[in-house]
Scaffold this active site. Structure first.
Site, PDB file in Angstrom:
ATOM      1  N   LYS A   1      49.246 -79.710-141.066  1.00 47.85           N
ATOM      2  CA  LYS A   1      49.339 -79.512-139.282  1.00 47.85           C
ATOM      3  C   LYS A   1      50.433 -79.703-139.064  1.00 47.85           C
ATOM      4  CE  LYS A   1      45.635 -79.934-135.703  1.00 47.85           C
ATOM      5  NZ  LYS A   1      46.910 -80.619-134.994  1.00 47.85           N
TER       6      LYS A   1
ATOM      7  N   LYS B   1      55.171 -84.701-140.071  1.00 52.63           N
ATOM      8  CA  LYS B   1      55.955 -84.664-141.534  1.00 52.63           C
ATOM      9  C   LYS B   1      57.312 -84.220-141.388  1.00 52.63           C
ATOM     10  CE  LYS B   1      54.930 -79.600-142.010  1.00 52.63           C
ATOM     11  NZ  LYS B   1      54.845 -79.526-140.625  1.00 52.63           N
TER      12      LYS B   1
END
Length: 255
Positions: free
Chosen positions: A9, A14
């Site tokens: 998401k 990330k």
């Protein structure tokens, strides 16, 4: 050569995670390439001390095919080779198609032959798994997909959607699901929720990264944890996760 794609998401951390894993693998003496697959082109920002590197797409717009690999690939001071696909001019063209074109261009320019990387990490835009953003899942690019999530409901929902896409793409000989990385967890309840979801895909949790203030400080300084706080417990957690994933992909260990 090991090639891994990381999904999750938007805002889950990330790029921060991938950058620190890349640095940890580089510390082991491996030749590592990190490719940001996002029109924002900010995957490698902290590896490069906040300096944006020329993206493949903008370089193609300026010079067509008249440029060298070194014009779009920069080696950071932690030894990681950095590249950004970039995207189309806002409001014009398809971002997913841009990822396809950019990855094909890097391949045509000899990225893999010239650098001979041991590991390539693809940091892919948010939870978009259709069209061009599924490109890094293809077997000629990645062998495994790792999905980042927190214990928050929407993050788990997005992670499950990505896992479903990976499962469907298996029939097309795409990459397999390597596992889930829990980022910014606060409690064992978070871990249990992610573990339950992972079990539905016959997978599991390969790493746990706590919600640590050091990450925020590093991001604010356009730095990575391994460089700014290399002796911290979190830096060691990144190193252990990188070693675990590398060992799994080499077929010598599970975690």
């Amino acid at each position: 050569m090991i090639q891994l794609a990381f999904y999750g998401k938007g805002g889950i951390g990330k790029s921060t995670t991938v950058s620190n894993l890349a640095a940890a693998l580089s510390e082991k003496g491996l030749r590592v390439v990190q490719i940001g697959c996002d029109p924002k082109a900010d995957s490698t920002l902290n590896l490069c001390h906040g300096k944006r590197i020329p993206t493949v797409m903008e370089t193609c717009r300026k010079h067509n095919d008249d440029f060298k690999l070194s014009d779009v690939v920069v080696k950071s001071d932690v030894g990681v080779y950095c590249a950004e696909t970039g995207g189309p001019i806002p409001g014009v063209g398809c971002a997913g198609r841009g990822v396809i074109s950019a990855l094909e261009k890097l391949k045509a320019k000899g990225l893999y032959e010239t650098l001979s990387p041991d590991v390539v990490l693809y940091d892919v835009l948010g939870d978009v798994v259709c069209g061009g953003f599924a490109m890094p899942m293809r077997r000629q690019y990645a062998q495994s997909v790792y999905i980042l999530t927190s214990g928050e409901a929407m993050s788990i929902y997005a992670a499950a959607n990505i896992a479903m896409a990976v499962d469907r793409f298996k029939k097309r000989h795409y990459a397999g699901l390597g596992g889930f990385i829990v980022n910014r967890y606060h409690s064992e309840e978070d871990i249990a929720q992610v573990a339950h979801m992972a079990g539905q895909f016959h997978s599991g949790i390969v790493g746990r990264l706590p919600d640590d203030e050091i990450v925020k400080k590093a991001d604010q300084a356009h730095d990575i944890v391994l460089r700014m706080a290399g002796d911290s417990p979190l830096a060691e957690t990144y190193r252990k996760l990188a070693e675990c994933i590398y060992a799994r992909e080499c077929g010598s260990e599970s975690c």
